[in-house]
Motif scaffolding. Structure first.
Motif, mmCIF file in Angstrom:
data_model
loop_
_atom_site.group_PDB
_atom_site.id
_atom_site.type_symbol
_atom_site.label_atom_id
_atom_site.label_comp_id
_atom_site.label_asym_id
_atom_site.label_seq_id
_atom_site.Cartn_x
_atom_site.Cartn_y
_atom_site.Cartn_z
ATOM 1 N N MET A 621 -31.313 -6.952 -8.945
ATOM 2 C CA MET A 621 -30.378 -8.081 -8.998
ATOM 3 C C MET A 621 -29.380 -7.932 -10.137
ATOM 4 O O MET A 621 -28.230 -8.375 -10.033
ATOM 5 C CB MET A 621 -31.163 -9.381 -9.119
ATOM 6 C CG MET A 621 -31.841 -9.773 -7.796
ATOM 7 S SD MET A 621 -32.708 -11.345 -7.841
ATOM 8 C CE MET A 621 -34.253 -10.864 -8.571
ATOM 9 N N GLN A 622 -29.789 -7.265 -11.228
ATOM 10 C CA GLN A 622 -28.821 -6.979 -12.303
ATOM 11 C C GLN A 622 -27.747 -6.023 -11.786
ATOM 12 O O GLN A 622 -26.546 -6.194 -12.077
ATOM 13 C CB GLN A 622 -29.549 -6.372 -13.501
ATOM 14 C CG GLN A 622 -30.328 -7.370 -14.329
ATOM 15 C CD GLN A 622 -31.087 -6.693 -15.453
ATOM 16 O OE1 GLN A 622 -31.753 -5.674 -15.244
ATOM 17 N NE2 GLN A 622 -31.009 -7.269 -16.643
ATOM 18 N N ALA A 623 -28.161 -5.044 -10.988
ATOM 19 C CA ALA A 623 -27.186 -4.092 -10.434
ATOM 20 C C ALA A 623 -26.244 -4.805 -9.462
ATOM 21 O O ALA A 623 -25.028 -4.535 -9.440
ATOM 22 C CB ALA A 623 -27.925 -2.952 -9.725
ATOM 23 N N VAL A 624 -26.791 -5.715 -8.666
ATOM 24 C CA VAL A 624 -25.949 -6.468 -7.735
ATOM 25 C C VAL A 624 -24.903 -7.272 -8.499
ATOM 26 O O VAL A 624 -23.712 -7.316 -8.137
ATOM 27 C CB VAL A 624 -26.824 -7.390 -6.866
ATOM 28 C CG1 VAL A 624 -25.965 -8.381 -6.091
ATOM 29 C CG2 VAL A 624 -27.668 -6.569 -5.897
ATOM 30 N N ARG A 625 -25.330 -7.886 -9.587
ATOM 31 C CA ARG A 625 -24.387 -8.708 -10.360
ATOM 32 C C ARG A 625 -23.295 -7.844 -10.991
ATOM 33 O O ARG A 625 -22.108 -8.229 -11.010
ATOM 34 C CB ARG A 625 -25.153 -9.464 -11.441
ATOM 35 C CG ARG A 625 -24.271 -10.408 -12.236
ATOM 36 C CD ARG A 625 -25.076 -11.206 -13.206
ATOM 37 N NE ARG A 625 -24.249 -12.104 -13.968
ATOM 38 C CZ ARG A 625 -24.680 -12.895 -14.944
ATOM 39 N NH1 ARG A 625 -25.965 -12.904 -15.252
ATOM 40 N NH2 ARG A 625 -23.850 -13.686 -15.598
ATOM 41 N N LEU A 626 -23.656 -6.667 -11.501
ATOM 42 C CA LEU A 626 -22.661 -5.780 -12.098
ATOM 43 C C LEU A 626 -21.648 -5.325 -11.062
ATOM 44 O O LEU A 626 -20.434 -5.225 -11.338
ATOM 45 C CB LEU A 626 -23.366 -4.581 -12.741
ATOM 46 C CG LEU A 626 -24.191 -4.877 -14.010
ATOM 47 C CD1 LEU A 626 -24.962 -3.641 -14.449
ATOM 48 C CD2 LEU A 626 -23.280 -5.381 -15.126
#
Length: 860
Positions: A621-626
């Protein structure tokens, strides 16, 4: 016993003194055998026996006294190996005191009393055989209350005796035998404790009968029994069994731990119980069959393995001032043509109904109380009928449910705090409801189902969570003088094609429109009033109500309802917008840092696999947000989860933390947790499940909706169920609000696949399952230690070691609660430690905080 001392055939001359005959293994002038002394004795003589073991068959042919010189336990009269009783009584008015009497075979009589004989056995022990009393057979026309015939009745008095180790029976009475037992113990019988047949009678006071493989006392023929202040304990089968035309009365008697029924009455037998207690029966506590009759007054039934009272056939049962607690089946179950009367009695707790009628049974309940049962307080099924007057029913699933067309009457009774409907009249059933009060029903106050024939006169419905009165499709009740106040939904709900006549009824402060009128509803209302309701009318086009001299309040009737929101089925009742919105704003969750939340996750005991999965999802989810911040398209991501695991494995704890993690990542507005189960989502009748599910879902917007035991929404056996409607509503709402809510479905691993497979929309939305494995023994010890630290306790090294062994050996059965079991263990340890400290008087501070090995609870 009535001593008869004037028989002319064997009387001693008044001037001749009583002689004493001594018996002993040695000594001048003493007989070596008891039989020799008895042959030398004349009526009225006394035979005194010195300590020793005498193997012989003794016969009392005349009125004599046989006594052990040094008291009980010193003289053993043993039957010879050749067989036959050790003691045979053929004469009248004999006395045997302080002897131990043994049979050669436990299946044979140790003592035999012939017809017409009489004996007092005082302070005797009869071991390894029975006492057999035979009386003359009486003519069939002899009445049960006839006077004893002095020339023909066998009479025995047992006083302070003990009968043990017999096979088949310990005491057997036949013919016209008459026996009285006082302060007598019967124990360890491989068979039935006492058997009566013919016209035999037993009068027992302070009898203690225990440890039989068969029934405690069995009556056959026209025998009679009277018990007072007695105990029947640990019988292999029924405690008291009456057959044929026998009769029994029991006063102040306890029947405990019977292997089958506590008291069983069959044939045309009759039992009368007063102030008796029947506890822990292995089957139903009281059983009345065939044409049997049972009358019980002031009795208590506790924790039977089946019904409190089971009446079948043409049986009749009458209970007054009785109490039935915690029955594994229905407290009272009547079927066939049975007839029951329950007056001023109480039913408390139970796994099924309070009173269940089936077949053509009839029951009259007056001034009774039923509380805490899992199913209905009173259930009237098939072709049975009930008359319920002045009763109080509370905390049941349903108060009274009637599905029989035979016609039942519920009058002046109170139903409170039911999980579902207060009064429910099923399809095609017939009932009169007169002056009843229904308060705090979890669903409808009164539900009248399709085709029911019901008259309602007077009464109130207060504070029902559903509609006050539901008139279902095709129902046409006559209702007068009913007041409905504070309904959580409609005051009166008229389903499609329903009708009826309502006269002088009031609807006060309902949360939904006072009257809901579905398509085709044609009720007639006369002199009815709507008071303090937000709306008077609501419903659908096509209804044709008739109002005569009615007061519907100041507000005009609204137009027909708009199409149902949130994808609800057409024709469903449409609540006001406020009812579908959250009850208030979700609680604010303080700003938290992601690293702190992940550290908090790491402190949880065990759950290594779950922790790894959550860390992986956080990184994804951190990668999705980035990517989104960089203007790149985000990969498909479903945040909805399945938590599969047994109870107590931390599912709710992780779900709450997961919501906070998503808020810290900026993927949820609030991150709060709303926990629900089937009861919060599924309505009690058609059209109410959708609004209820939507209301729960809306409370979770911006956070996490946690559905515990989600598999319960899908019936295991298939078929239609309101739970499937809740699932369909959830799927639609999850699509409409896919960016503003996370749904977590939790339950047993074996059942969650069935839940996911119940709707194609679920399998596409729940693509990830987190498996919560059972805690290992070391994990459970760590949970206990964490609890101890929070409450300022400390486990000693020995206690920690033994606690580990405790959790390694505790059975992992269906009731095992993982972390919950660990917390319960800690609580029990503190309770046991507190009891230990109370015994010390002045414990030191170190003792007050130390949990020792002896504080551990025992296994099982």
């Amino acid at each position: 016993m009535d001593r008869r001392t004037t028989r002319q055939s064997a009387a001693r001359p008044a001037e001749q003194p009583t002689r004493i005959h001594a018996v002993g293994p040695r000594g001048r002038g003493a007989h070596r055998l008891i039989g020799d002394a008895l042959r030398a004795a004349v009526p009225g003589d006394t035979v005194v026996v010195d300590p020793g073991r005498y193997e012989e068959a003794v016969v009392l042919e005349r009125r004599v006294v046989l006594v052990a010189r040094q008291g009980s336990g010193t003289v053993v009269l043993a039957a010879p190996a050749g067989g036959g009783p050790a003691l045979t009584v053929q004469g009248p008015d004999c006395l045997v005191r302080s002897l131990d009497i043994e049979a050669a075979d436990p299946g044979e009589p140790a003592v035999s009393v012939a017809p017409g004989a009489g004996v007092v056995l005082a302070h005797c022990t009869v071991r390894g055989g029975r006492i057999e009393v035979r009386g003359p057979e009486r003519a069939e026309q002899d009445g049960p209350d006839e006077q004893d015939d002095a020339q023909g009745t066998s009479a025995v008095l047992l006083r302070h005796c003990r009968l043990e180790g017999a096979r088949l029976a310990a005491l057997r009475l036949s013919g016209g035998a008459r026996v009285r037992a006082e302060d007598t113990v019967i124990t360890t019988v491989d068979g039935t404790g006492v058997v009566l047949s013919g016209t035999a009678r037993l009068d027992a006071v302070r009898l203690r009968l225990e440890s039989t493989t068969g029934s405690g006392i069995r009556l056959r023929g026209r025998s009679r029994l009277r018990l007072g202040d007695s105990l029947l304990h640990r019988t292999g089968r029924a405690g008291l069994l009456l057959e044929d035309g026998s009769r029994a009365t029991a006063d102040g008697t306890r029947v405990e731990s019977a292997g089958a029924a506590g008291v069983q009455v069959t044939g045309s037998a009759r039992a009368e119980l007063a102030d008796c207690r029947i506890g822990d029966a292995g089957a139903s506590a009281l059983v009345v069959q065939d044409e049997g009759r049972l009358v019980a007054r002031g009795c208590t039934v506790r924790e039977p393995a089946a019904n409190g009272l089971l009446a079948t056939g043409s049986a009749r049962a009458e209970l007054t001032d009785c109490r039935l607690d915690d029955c594994a089946f229905s407290a009272l179950h009547l079927s066939g043509d049975a007839d029951g009367t329950l007056t001023d009695s109480r039913v408390r707790g139970g796994a099924e109904h309070g009173v269940h009628l089936a077949g053509r049974a009839r029951a009259v309940l007056t001034d009774c109380a039923v509380s805490g049962v899992t199913m209905a307080g009173v259930a009237v099924t098939e072709e049975s009928a009930a008359t319920v007057t002045g009763c109080r029913i509370s905390t049941a699933d349903t108060g009274v449910t009637v599905s029989s067309p035979a016609g039942s009457r519920i009058a002046h009774s109170t139903v409170t705090a039911t999980v579902r409907s207060g009064l429910e009249i099923g399809p095609g059933a017939k009932a009169e409801l007169l002056g009843n009060r229904v308060s705090g029903a979890g669903a409808a106050g009164i539900l009248l189902d399709t085709g029911s024939e019901v008259t309602v006169e007077g009464g109130t419905v207060e504070g029902s969570a559903g509609s006050g009165l539901v008139v279902w499709t095709g129902a046409r009740p006559e209702v007068s003088g009913l007041r409905i106040e504070g309904a959580g939904k409609n005051g009166i709900y008229f389903a499609q094609d329903s009708g009826g006549l309502l006269t002088s009824c009031d609807v006060v402060r309902s949360a939904f429109p006072a009257l809901h009128l579905a398509a085709g509803a044609v009720p007639r209302l006369r002199r009815c009033r709507v008071l303090d309701c937000a709306e008077a009318l609501g419903g659908e086009e096509g209804a044709a109500p008739v109002f005569e001299e009615c007061d519907l309040g100041d507000r005009p009737a609204p137009p027909p309802a708009a199409p149902a929101p949130f994808g609800l089925p057409a024709g469903a009742p449409v609540p006001p917008p406020a009812a579908l919105a959250p009850a208030g704003p979700p609680p604010e969750v303080a700003e938290e840092h992601l690293d702190d939340l992940l550290a908090e996750l790491g402190t949880l005991v065990g759950l290594d696999r779950v922790k790894h999965d959550v860390h992986s999802m956080v990184k994804l989810m951190q990668a999705v947000r980035l990517r989104e911040e960089a203007g790149l398209p985000a990969p498909p991501l479903s945040r909805h989860l399945v938590f599969a695991g047994n109870p107590g494995t931390g599912k709710t704890t992780v779900a709450r933390l997961y919501g906070r993690l998503l808020k810290a990542l900026g993927l949820l507005r609030q991150g709060h947790l709303v926990e629900v189960d089937r009861s919060a989502l599924v309505g009690e009748y058609v059209g109410h499940t959708g609004p209820r599910t939507a209301a729960a879902f809306n409370r979770a917007l911006g956070g996490v909706l946690f559905i515990d035991e989600a598999y319960s929404l899908v019936p295991a056996a298939g078929g239609h169920d309101f739970g499937l409607e809740a699932v369909a509503t959830l799927v639609k709402l999850m699509e409409d609000h896919r960016d503003d809510v996370v749904v977590i479905a939790a339950g047993y691993p074996a059942d969650m696949a069935r839940f996911i497979g119940s709707n194609p929309g679920l399998s596409s939305r729940f693509t990830r399952t987190l498996l919560f494995e059972d805690y290992q023994a070391a994990d459970l010890v760590a949970i206990v230690e964490h609890q101890a630290q929070e409450h300022r306790y400390e486990l000693t090294a020995t206690a920690r070691e033994r606690l580990l062994r405790h959790f390694e050996t505790v059975p992992r059965e269906a009731g095992f609660g993982n972390g919950r079991s660990a917390r319960q263990t800690f609580q029990e340890m503190t309770e046991r430690q507190a009891q230990r400290m109370a015994e010390l008087g002045s414990p030191t501070p170190g003792q007050l905080t130390a949990l020792e090995a002896e504080d551990l609870p025992p296994l099982g």
